[in-house]
Design a protein around this motif. Structure first.
Motif, PDB file in Angstrom:
ATOM      1  N   HIS A 124       0.688  -1.319  -0.140  1.00  0.00           N
ATOM      2  CA  HIS A 124      -0.055  -0.009  -0.113  1.00  0.00           C
ATOM      3  C   HIS A 124       0.797   1.332   0.078  1.00  0.00           C
ATOM      4  N   ALA A 125       2.078   1.033  -0.611  1.00  0.00           N
ATOM      5  CA  ALA A 125       2.859   2.289  -0.738  1.00  0.00           C
ATOM      6  C   ALA A 125       3.349   2.812   0.591  1.00  0.00           C
ATOM      7  N   ARG A 126       3.349   1.943   1.697  1.00  0.00           N
ATOM      8  CA  ARG A 126       3.839   2.579   2.918  1.00  0.00           C
ATOM      9  C   ARG A 126       5.458   2.328   2.921  1.00  0.00           C
ATOM     10  N   PRO A 127       6.247   3.487   3.171  1.00  0.00           N
ATOM     11  CA  PRO A 127       7.709   3.162   3.296  1.00  0.00           C
ATOM     12  C   PRO A 127       8.215   2.176   4.457  1.00  0.00           C
ATOM     13  N   GLN A 128       9.103   1.647   4.002  1.00  0.00           N
ATOM     14  CA  GLN A 128       9.856   0.553   4.846  1.00  0.00           C
ATOM     15  C   GLN A 128      11.181   1.131   5.287  1.00  0.00           C
ATOM     16  N   ALA A 129      11.446   1.268   6.507  1.00  0.00           N
ATOM     17  CA  ALA A 129      12.914   1.828   7.009  1.00  0.00           C
ATOM     18  C   ALA A 129      13.971   0.813   6.307  1.00  0.00           C
ATOM     19  N   PRO A 130      15.170   1.467   5.907  1.00  0.00           N
ATOM     20  CA  PRO A 130      16.284   0.765   5.511  1.00  0.00           C
ATOM     21  C   PRO A 130      16.531  -0.575   6.445  1.00  0.00           C
ATOM     22  N   HIS A 131      16.540  -1.735   5.697  1.00  0.00           N
ATOM     23  CA  HIS A 131      16.796  -2.909   6.288  1.00  0.00           C
ATOM     24  C   HIS A 131      17.577  -4.044   5.633  1.00  0.00           C
ATOM     25  N   LEU A 132      18.088  -5.011   6.036  1.00  0.00           N
ATOM     26  CA  LEU A 132      18.603  -6.138   5.309  1.00  0.00           C
ATOM     27  C   LEU A 132      17.492  -7.381   5.450  1.00  0.00           C
ATOM     28  N   ASN A 133      17.253  -8.103   4.558  1.00  0.00           N
ATOM     29  CA  ASN A 133      16.470  -9.357   4.527  1.00  0.00           C
ATOM     30  C   ASN A 133      17.429 -10.516   4.937  1.00  0.00           C
ATOM     31  N   ILE A 134      17.283 -11.401   5.804  1.00  0.00           N
ATOM     32  CA  ILE A 134      18.308 -12.175   6.172  1.00  0.00           C
ATOM     33  C   ILE A 134      17.634 -13.864   6.155  1.00  0.00           C
ATOM     34  N   TRP A 135      18.319 -14.609   5.680  1.00  0.00           N
ATOM     35  CA  TRP A 135      17.864 -16.021   5.775  1.00  0.00           C
ATOM     36  C   TRP A 135      19.045 -16.790   6.481  1.00  0.00           C
TER      37      TRP A 135
END
Length: 201
Positions: A124-135
């Motif tokens: 819904h176009a909500r901004p996400q803070a800078p992050h890393l996706n981790i697995w």
């Protein structure tokens, strides 16, 4: 006559050989000149260079010394090097957005060198803070674990995913600690009172 089905086979973990198949150089085999995931952002890619160190800890607080940590991230402008990102054509050719790391066999420490990601658009176009996706995958883990790492010096309060974590005190398990100029520390707890928030995706 009813159909007979074979019994379900036992669940398998990544086993002690995960590095041979995914990071052969770590296991002592030189099979490829360049292995997948060696570099998220090559020299010359715009953005602030950052270093992240951390460990994957079991329920007793002991580090896992054979874990593999994969990272997906956006570039400094919040663009992913993925065809589904409408701005993929603007991504620097030296930015893969993907890295594969191992915990040190002696210390259990992993080290990620990359650029700091930018704000990315969410649902819904909500901004996400800078992050890393981790697995994370390792011996003893039946299914790879997904989580995120946020930066302590960014505006994280309105991030939609962090806002979904109902136990407010547990949101801190997704935020790294500052460890010097452009350096961060991120500990991943698999179990226990400090257990990291993992995502069901």
């Amino acid at each position: 006559m009813p159909l007979e089905y074979p019994e379900e086979t036992p669940s398998q973990t990544a086993g002690p050989y995960v590095h041979i198949g995914t990071m052969p150089r770590v296991a002592g085999f030189k099979l490829f000149e360049t292995e997948l995931g060696r570099e998220i952002a090559a020299e010359g890619v715009p953005g602030t260079r950052v270093t992240i160190e951390g460990r994957v800890l079991d329920g007793t607080g002991a580090p896992l010394k054979d874990a593999m940590v994969e990272v997906w991230q956006a570039d400094s402008e919040g663009r992913y090097a993925h065809p589904e990102d409408p701005r993929v054509g603007e991504v620097h050719e030296g930015f893969s957005g993907f890295g594969r790391y191992h915990t040190d066999f002696d210390t259990g420490v992993f080290r990620i060198e990359t650029i700091k990601p930018g704000v990315t658009p969410g649902r819904h176009a909500r901004p996400q803070a800078p992050h890393l996706n981790i697995w994370i995958v390792a011996r003893g883990i039946n299914i790879g674990l997904h989580t995120r790492m946020y930066f302590p010096d960014e505006e994280n309060d309105n991030d939609p995913l962090l806002g979904m974590v109902e136990q407010v005190h547990r949101r801190a398990t997704l935020v790294a600690e500052a460890a010097g100029e452009n350096a961060y520390r991120f500990e991943i707890h698999l179990q226990g009172p400090q257990e990291t928030v993992f995502l069901d995706i």
